[in-house]
Motif scaffolding. Structure first.
Motif, short mmCIF file in Angstrom:
data_model
loop_
_atom_site.label_atom_id
_atom_site.label_comp_id
_atom_site.label_asym_id
_atom_site.label_seq_id
_atom_site.Cartn_x
_atom_site.Cartn_y
_atom_site.Cartn_z
N ARG A 1 -4.24 -8.60 -6.94
CA ARG A 1 -5.46 -7.81 -7.05
C ARG A 1 -5.07 -6.34 -6.88
NH1 ARG A 1 -10.11 -8.46 -2.39
NH2 ARG A 1 -11.57 -6.82 -3.05
N PHE A 2 -5.64 -5.47 -7.70
CA PHE A 2 -5.28 -4.05 -7.70
C PHE A 2 -6.49 -3.20 -7.34
CE2 PHE A 2 -2.06 -6.14 -10.10
CZ PHE A 2 -0.91 -5.40 -9.92
N PHE B 1 0.86 -1.17 0.00
CA PHE B 1 0.00 0.00 0.00
C PHE B 1 0.90 1.22 0.00
CE2 PHE B 1 -3.35 2.56 2.63
CZ PHE B 1 -3.84 3.13 1.47
N SER B 2 0.78 2.06 -1.04
CA SER B 2 1.61 3.26 -1.10
C SER B 2 0.91 4.30 -1.96
CB SER B 2 2.99 2.94 -1.67
OG SER B 2 2.91 2.60 -3.04
N VAL B 3 1.59 5.42 -2.16
CA VAL B 3 1.05 6.46 -3.03
C VAL B 3 1.39 6.13 -4.48
CG1 VAL B 3 1.12 8.25 -1.27
CG2 VAL B 3 3.15 7.85 -2.68
N PRO B 4 0.58 6.59 -5.43
CA PRO B 4 0.81 6.26 -6.83
C PRO B 4 2.17 6.68 -7.37
CG PRO B 4 -1.42 7.03 -6.54
CD PRO B 4 -0.72 7.25 -5.23
N SER B 5 2.72 7.79 -6.90
CA SER B 5 4.01 8.24 -7.43
C SER B 5 5.09 7.19 -7.22
CB SER B 5 4.42 9.56 -6.80
OG SER B 5 4.42 9.48 -5.40
N VAL B 6 5.01 6.43 -6.13
CA VAL B 6 5.99 5.37 -5.88
C VAL B 6 5.81 4.23 -6.88
CG1 VAL B 6 6.72 3.60 -4.23
CG2 VAL B 6 6.32 5.94 -3.46
N ARG C 1 -0.47 -10.52 -2.84
CA ARG C 1 -1.84 -10.76 -3.28
C ARG C 1 -2.60 -9.46 -3.59
NH1 ARG C 1 -1.69 -14.43 1.24
NH2 ARG C 1 -3.08 -13.10 2.48
N ARG C 2 -2.17 -8.34 -2.98
CA ARG C 2 -2.91 -7.10 -3.13
C ARG C 2 -1.96 -5.92 -3.31
NH1 ARG C 2 -5.19 -9.97 1.01
NH2 ARG C 2 -3.76 -8.98 2.48
N VAL C 3 -2.28 -5.07 -4.27
CA VAL C 3 -1.57 -3.81 -4.46
C VAL C 3 -2.61 -2.69 -4.35
CG1 VAL C 3 -0.18 -2.38 -6.02
CG2 VAL C 3 0.16 -4.87 -5.96
N LEU C 4 -2.43 -1.82 -3.37
CA LEU C 4 -3.38 -0.75 -3.10
C LEU C 4 -2.67 0.60 -3.23
CD1 LEU C 4 -4.78 -2.12 0.30
CD2 LEU C 4 -5.40 -2.87 -2.00
N TRP C 5 -3.40 1.60 -3.69
CA TRP C 5 -2.83 2.94 -3.73
C TRP C 5 -3.90 3.96 -3.40
CZ3 TRP C 5 -3.86 -0.01 -7.97
CH2 TRP C 5 -4.74 0.51 -8.94
N CYS C 6 -3.44 5.13 -2.92
CA CYS C 6 -4.35 6.19 -2.51
C CYS C 6 -3.55 7.48 -2.44
CB CYS C 6 -4.95 5.86 -1.13
SG CYS C 6 -6.29 6.94 -0.59
N GLY C 7 -4.22 8.61 -2.55
CA GLY C 7 -3.55 9.88 -2.35
C GLY C 7 -3.45 10.74 -3.58
N SER D 1 -12.57 6.83 1.31
CA SER D 1 -14.03 6.81 1.31
C SER D 1 -14.60 6.02 0.15
CB SER D 1 -14.57 8.25 1.24
OG SER D 1 -14.08 9.03 2.30
N SER D 2 -13.79 5.75 -0.87
CA SER D 2 -14.25 4.99 -2.02
C SER D 2 -13.18 4.02 -2.46
CB SER D 2 -14.63 5.93 -3.18
OG SER D 2 -13.47 6.45 -3.79
N TYR D 3 -13.60 3.05 -3.28
CA TYR D 3 -12.65 2.05 -3.78
C TYR D 3 -13.05 1.62 -5.18
CZ TYR D 3 -16.21 -1.54 -3.02
OH TYR D 3 -17.37 -2.28 -3.10
N TYR D 4 -12.05 1.18 -5.92
CA TYR D 4 -12.29 0.61 -7.25
C TYR D 4 -11.36 -0.58 -7.42
CZ TYR D 4 -12.52 0.11 -12.34
OH TYR D 4 -12.68 -0.38 -13.62
N ASP D 5 -11.92 -1.77 -7.37
CA ASP D 5 -11.15 -2.98 -7.64
C ASP D 5 -11.03 -3.11 -9.16
OD1 ASP D 5 -10.89 -3.78 -4.94
OD2 ASP D 5 -12.90 -4.64 -4.97
#
Length: 522
Positions: A303-304, A254-259, A278-284, A317-321
């Motif tokens: 899973r992204f 889990f990190s920011v998209p720029s990384v 298993r999971r790659v998450l980003w936010c910010g 507050s929101s998500y998009y798989d």
């Protein structure tokens, strides 16, 4: 999941005291050890005069120690305020003055800054190396001698857990108050949605003063998982980050998209890399679609998920798989739909958010709170938060961002008010006036911060000198990458600074000289 955040660790310590909770390099701490260390610190904090509801700031490089402090502060019934060890002392001093802490916890390289940043505030020095010029209120030996029996904590889920300070347009950072219930609501959703459990190994990449770290920390505690902290000297090095993921056998990143974008541009990820991830998450901020294609092509087993949410609405507050790898680099990635308990509303083009994650408001600032947290358009007695982001609701029911309504930008995951940079520039004596604008770029930063300035008559103020002066006032991520000295700032018909014209000038200059940082800025 209800109750106070510190109870998450207590439950794991009762169930699985020998299970690993935290990992940083060669250092490990089990849930039993984490619970005991935090309980001892809580007793010392109380003995030093800390009372439920007090604020306690802490200042240290990211490691296992400040995570113990954070938990100990919560167990004492206090509100923790993480400080950025890399921020200029002047900015940190403003934050400390605003939250009026009863204590400040510190260690290591923070010592030289304490006298300047927090004069008169008792300091708990928790480094094994004794301080040279500081008379601390207590030290590591006091904590080691303390009892591990739990303290009574007269706090409620709706009480504040922490205050996170974000960039403010007036030059004064804004303190966003986040409650135990705010965090618990997102953690409960996240653990369920992502299927977190005690076999997981989560990344701890973002700084502790950044709200994304809240999910890393308390999500791991809720699931009984391992949290692997990314060392500061690795955080922005693409190939070392890739090796960290491999060596730690992470199951969630889990990190920011720029990384993610930087790692993609550096080609740091091999085909089929990170088999346990298993999971790659980003936010910010927005992740460029080409970078997402790069990651999804190389990691077909993962899973992204794109998460979205300002600090004021707690983590996300929101998500998009993402259902499949995008077919085109031009395909936009939506922010998706609301997390459980949240509500997304697009009102006159602006995205507003309601629901369980919404902060009570800004610390001791009712005017700013009233301006940003407004009455719900339909349900009396409820509020929504105006994000300032422009959005549209697509025909498929997904929300898509289309820009910003003000001068706030996000660069490398940091939310930046350009007005805060201008406010800092205004304090530099040899500067007559300045204006800060941002132009989009496809580089690592995603936004190029640009400064046009006018020196006072009779003074010689180079861009290098101005940058050096500003670096003492704002964090490095707020420093402009482009500078232009002018005899006068352009004005529009109303006499205001013509910012669109400045943006055009910087955009043209960037096309002719695309390198974003002058040599003196490296």
């Amino acid at each position: 999941m209800t109750g106070l955040l510190q109870a998450l660790v207590t439950r794991q310590a009762e169930r699985r005291p020998e299970a690993t909770a935290l990992v940083c390099g060669d250092e490990r701490l089990t849930y039993g050890e984490l619970e005991a260390a935090a309980a001892r610190l809580a007793r010392v904090l109380r003995a030093a005069g800390c009372r439920p509801g007090d604020r306690v700031c802490f200042l240290a490089p990211k490691s296992i120690a400040p995570l113990v402090w954070m938990l100990g502060i919560l167990k004492a019934g206090a509100i923790h305020v993480p400080l950025d060890a890399a921020s200029p002392a002047a900015r940190t001093r403003r934050i400390i003055a605003a939250c009026e802490p009863s204590l400040l916890l510190a260690a290591g390289a923070a010592e030289p800054l304490l006298a300047e940043m927090a004069p008169g505030i008792p300091v708990g020095w928790l480094d094994p190396e004794p301080p040279k010029a500081l008379a601390p209120a207590f030290g590591p030996a006091d904590v080691e001698r303390a009892d591990t029996a739990p303290l009574e904590c007269p706090r409620r889920p709706e009480d504040p857990a922490h205050i996170l300070f974000t960039s403010g347009s007036t030059g004064m950072p804004k303190g966003v108050v986040i409650t135990h219930a705010n965090v618990s609501a997102f953690i409960e959703w996240g653990v369920r949605h992502f299927g977190l459990n005690e076999t997981d190994r989560l990344s701890g990449h973002t700084p502790l003063h950044f709200d994304l770290s809240t999910f890393d920390i308390f999500g791991a505690y809720a699931a009984g998982a391992e949290l692997h902290l990314v060392p500061p000297d690795t955080a922005l090095l693409p190939h070392r980050l890739a090796e960290f993921i491999r060596a730690s056998r992470l199951t969630q990143w889990f990190s920011v998209p720029s990384v993610l974008n930087y790692m993609a541009k550096s080609d740091a990820v091999a085909q089929g890399d990170f088999p346990e991830l298993r999971r790659v998450l980003w936010c910010g901020e927005v992740l460029p679609t080409p970078a997402l294609i790069y990651w999804m092509t190389r990691l077909p087993h993962a899973r992204f998920t794109n998460l979205y949410g300002p600090t004021e609405t707690t983590i996300a507050s929101s998500y998009y798989d993402v259902p499949a790898c995008p077919q085109s680099a031009a395909e936009p990635i939506p922010i998706g739909v609301a997390c459980d308990g949240e509500e997304l509303l697009v009102m006159d083009g602006e995205l507003c958010i309601g629901g369980v994650g919404m902060s009570p408001g800004y610390w001791r600032d009712p005017a700013k709170t009233a301006a940003a947290f407004v009455p719900h358009p339909v349900r009396a007695g409820e509020r929504i938060y105006r994000t300032g982001d422009l959005a549209r609701l697509r025909a498929d029911g997904l929300v898509e961002l289309i820009g910003r309504a003000d001068t706030q930008i996000k660069s490398r995951g940091y939310r930046i008010e350009l007005g805060e940079i201008e406010a800092a520039l205004a304090s530099i004596a040899s500067l007559r006036e300045s204006a800060v604008v941002a132009i989009p770029t496809d580089g690592f930063e995603q936004w190029l911060i640009c400064c046009a300035y006018v020196p006072l008559p009779g003074t010689s103020l180079t861009a290098a000198a101005l940058r050096a002066a500003l670096a003492r006032l704002v964090p490095a991520y707020m420093l402009p990458a482009r500078w232009q000295e002018l005899p006068a700032l352009p004005r529009n018909a109303n006499g205001k600074v013509d910012r669109p014209r400045l943006k055009e000038q910087f955009a043209l200059a960037t096309e002719s000289c695309p390198h974003p940082l002058p040599s003196y800025a490296n």
